[in-house]
Design a protein around this motif. Structure first.
Motif, PDB file in Angstrom:
ATOM      1  N   PRO A 139       1.215  -1.227   0.109  1.00  0.00           N
ATOM      2  CA  PRO A 139      -0.505  -0.055   0.161  1.00  0.00           C
ATOM      3  C   PRO A 139       0.560   1.119  -0.051  1.00  0.00           C
ATOM      4  O   PRO A 139       1.624   1.460   0.882  1.00  0.00           O
ATOM      5  CB  PRO A 139      -0.562  -0.382   0.936  1.00  0.00           C
ATOM      6  CG  PRO A 139      -0.667  -1.220   1.209  1.00  0.00           C
ATOM      7  CD  PRO A 139       0.864  -1.929   1.149  1.00  0.00           C
ATOM      8  N   ILE A 140      -0.052   2.095  -0.542  1.00  0.00           N
ATOM      9  CA  ILE A 140       0.977   3.523  -0.796  1.00  0.00           C
ATOM     10  C   ILE A 140       0.939   4.146   0.588  1.00  0.00           C
ATOM     11  O   ILE A 140       1.954   4.991   0.709  1.00  0.00           O
ATOM     12  CB  ILE A 140       0.694   4.354  -1.786  1.00  0.00           C
ATOM     13  CG1 ILE A 140       0.924   3.714  -3.226  1.00  0.00           C
ATOM     14  CG2 ILE A 140       1.062   5.959  -1.790  1.00  0.00           C
ATOM     15  CD1 ILE A 140       0.362   4.866  -4.166  1.00  0.00           C
ATOM     16  N   GLY A 141      -0.279   3.902   1.550  1.00  0.00           N
ATOM     17  CA  GLY A 141       0.290   4.575   2.685  1.00  0.00           C
ATOM     18  C   GLY A 141       0.891   4.091   3.393  1.00  0.00           C
ATOM     19  O   GLY A 141       1.306   4.605   4.764  1.00  0.00           O
ATOM     20  N   ARG A 160      -9.705   1.392   3.929  1.00  0.00           N
ATOM     21  CA  ARG A 160     -10.045   1.390   2.507  1.00  0.00           C
ATOM     22  C   ARG A 160      -8.943   1.666   1.541  1.00  0.00           C
ATOM     23  O   ARG A 160      -9.390   1.374   0.049  1.00  0.00           O
ATOM     24  CB  ARG A 160     -11.600   2.708   2.205  1.00  0.00           C
ATOM     25  CG  ARG A 160     -10.387   4.051   2.464  1.00  0.00           C
ATOM     26  CD  ARG A 160     -11.719   5.175   2.185  1.00  0.00           C
ATOM     27  NE  ARG A 160     -12.326   5.333   1.080  1.00  0.00           N
ATOM     28  CZ  ARG A 160     -13.253   5.502  -0.135  1.00  0.00           C
ATOM     29  NH1 ARG A 160     -13.133   6.781   0.892  1.00  0.00           N
ATOM     30  NH2 ARG A 160     -13.720   4.760  -0.827  1.00  0.00           N
ATOM     31  N   ASP A 161      -7.794   1.811   2.017  1.00  0.00           N
ATOM     32  CA  ASP A 161      -6.849   2.451   1.030  1.00  0.00           C
ATOM     33  C   ASP A 161      -5.957   0.620   0.945  1.00  0.00           C
ATOM     34  O   ASP A 161      -4.519   1.068   0.705  1.00  0.00           O
ATOM     35  CB  ASP A 161      -5.358   3.144   1.250  1.00  0.00           C
ATOM     36  CG  ASP A 161      -6.584   4.149   1.546  1.00  0.00           C
ATOM     37  OD1 ASP A 161      -7.537   4.511   0.148  1.00  0.00           O
ATOM     38  OD2 ASP A 161      -6.604   5.154   1.861  1.00  0.00           O
ATOM     39  N   GLN A 162      -5.782  -0.731   1.498  1.00  0.00           N
ATOM     40  CA  GLN A 162      -5.378  -1.010   1.146  1.00  0.00           C
ATOM     41  C   GLN A 162      -4.724  -1.986   0.432  1.00  0.00           C
ATOM     42  O   GLN A 162      -4.086  -2.130  -0.270  1.00  0.00           O
ATOM     43  CB  GLN A 162      -5.853  -2.716   2.075  1.00  0.00           C
ATOM     44  CG  GLN A 162      -5.963  -2.229   4.052  1.00  0.00           C
ATOM     45  CD  GLN A 162      -4.727  -2.336   4.561  1.00  0.00           C
ATOM     46  OE1 GLN A 162      -3.427  -3.041   3.860  1.00  0.00           O
ATOM     47  NE2 GLN A 162      -4.064  -1.248   5.219  1.00  0.00           N
ATOM     48  N   GLU A 183     -13.517   1.854  -5.327  1.00  0.00           N
ATOM     49  CA  GLU A 183     -12.805   1.563  -4.443  1.00  0.00           C
ATOM     50  C   GLU A 183     -11.288   1.565  -5.229  1.00  0.00           C
ATOM     51  O   GLU A 183     -11.031   0.998  -6.253  1.00  0.00           O
ATOM     52  CB  GLU A 183     -13.459   0.471  -3.163  1.00  0.00           C
ATOM     53  CG  GLU A 183     -14.297   0.591  -2.124  1.00  0.00           C
ATOM     54  CD  GLU A 183     -14.110   1.628  -0.987  1.00  0.00           C
ATOM     55  OE1 GLU A 183     -12.783   1.481  -0.800  1.00  0.00           O
ATOM     56  OE2 GLU A 183     -14.584   2.829  -1.393  1.00  0.00           O
ATOM     57  N   PRO A 184     -10.394   1.815  -4.476  1.00  0.00           N
ATOM     58  CA  PRO A 184      -9.335   1.284  -4.828  1.00  0.00           C
ATOM     59  C   PRO A 184      -9.222  -0.173  -5.352  1.00  0.00           C
ATOM     60  O   PRO A 184      -9.735  -1.023  -4.614  1.00  0.00           O
ATOM     61  CB  PRO A 184      -8.101   1.094  -3.713  1.00  0.00           C
ATOM     62  CG  PRO A 184      -8.387   2.780  -2.933  1.00  0.00           C
ATOM     63  CD  PRO A 184      -9.636   2.049  -3.001  1.00  0.00           C
ATOM     64  N   GLY A 185      -8.811  -0.210  -6.696  1.00  0.00           N
ATOM     65  CA  GLY A 185      -8.386  -1.230  -7.457  1.00  0.00           C
ATOM     66  C   GLY A 185      -9.586  -2.333  -8.070  1.00  0.00           C
ATOM     67  O   GLY A 185      -9.778  -3.340  -8.997  1.00  0.00           O
TER      68      GLY A 185
END
Length: 226
Positions: free
Chosen positions: A6-8, A18-20, A64-66
């Motif tokens: 993850p970029i996070g 939510r950013d996984q 959502e990402p992806g």
């Protein structure tokens, strides 16, 4: 740094549950789900400023990402910013010293004259040699394999397409060829089987661009198949 982390991990504004799936791969295959206006991006010279991740953190999340693919600039901005923080070096400085200088590419940073066809071809030769250029090894075989076009379904099940890191499959130079085309008509194509590199730079597509490009590629395929 892994394409699938993850970029996070490096950007606190994106370190949420939510950013996984907001990984570096999602960033480079344009699957972030974050809306960022093109007009603003170009007006503010989106490649790259240190404040961009804070601006993007306040942008609307469209999915959502992806979950989906849509071409845009958001992911590349975020991924590059993470690399800057990890390495402690400015993007432009790192590109100039680590990539452009060994390749003999000069005067393409902001305010420069931009890429020539020869400069673009040097990038193509680097790719065809799996990261090597003359005496230099700029990236490893492992990295080369990681950036090639591949199916995205194992990573993002709802995105049924092939995409690499800045690279896509193209039939321009025959089976197995890959590369990247710009909106203005610029093309970089590599055929690893015949070791053919084609580079073209343009300021605009112009009239009948597609027809002329197809003719050029047909002539190249004919020449390299003999």
């Amino acid at each position: 740094m892994s394409l699938d982390e993850p970029i996070g991990k490096h950007l606190p504004d994106f370190n949420t549950p939510r950013d996984q799936n907001l990984t570096h791969r999602a960033a480079h295959v344009h699957a972030t789900g974050i809306h960022f206006p093109w007009e603003l991006a170009f007006r503010r010279l989106f490649y790259f400023h240190t404040w961009h991740e804070s601006l993007i953190a306040h942008c609307r999340r469209e999915w959502e990402p992806g979950a989906r693919h849509r071409y845009g600039v958001v992911g590349v901005i975020l991924s590059v910013r993470a690399v800057e923080l990890l390495r402690g070096r400015n993007y432009w400085d790192a590109m100039e010293r680590d990539i452009y200088e060994p390749l003999g590419i000069r005067n393409i940073l902001p305010g420069g004259t931009g890429f020539s066809a020869e400069n673009m071809a040097r990038i193509g030769v680097l790719l065809d040699n799996h990261g090597r250029y003359g005496q230099w090894e700029l990236f490893s075989e492992e990295t080369y394999q990681a950036i090639l076009p591949t199916s995205l379904k194992p990573y993002f099940p709802s995105v049924d397409m092939r995409y690499g890191i800045g690279l896509r499959d193209t039939g321009h130079l025959g089976t197995g060829s890959y590369g990247h085309g710009g909106g203005c008509g610029t093309q970089l194509v590599v055929n690893p089987r015949t070791h053919t590199v084609f580079a073209m730079v343009r300021n605009g597509r112009g009239r009948d661009y597609g027809k002329h490009l197809s003719k050029v590629m047909s002539l190249l395929k004919e020449a390299t198949s003999k």
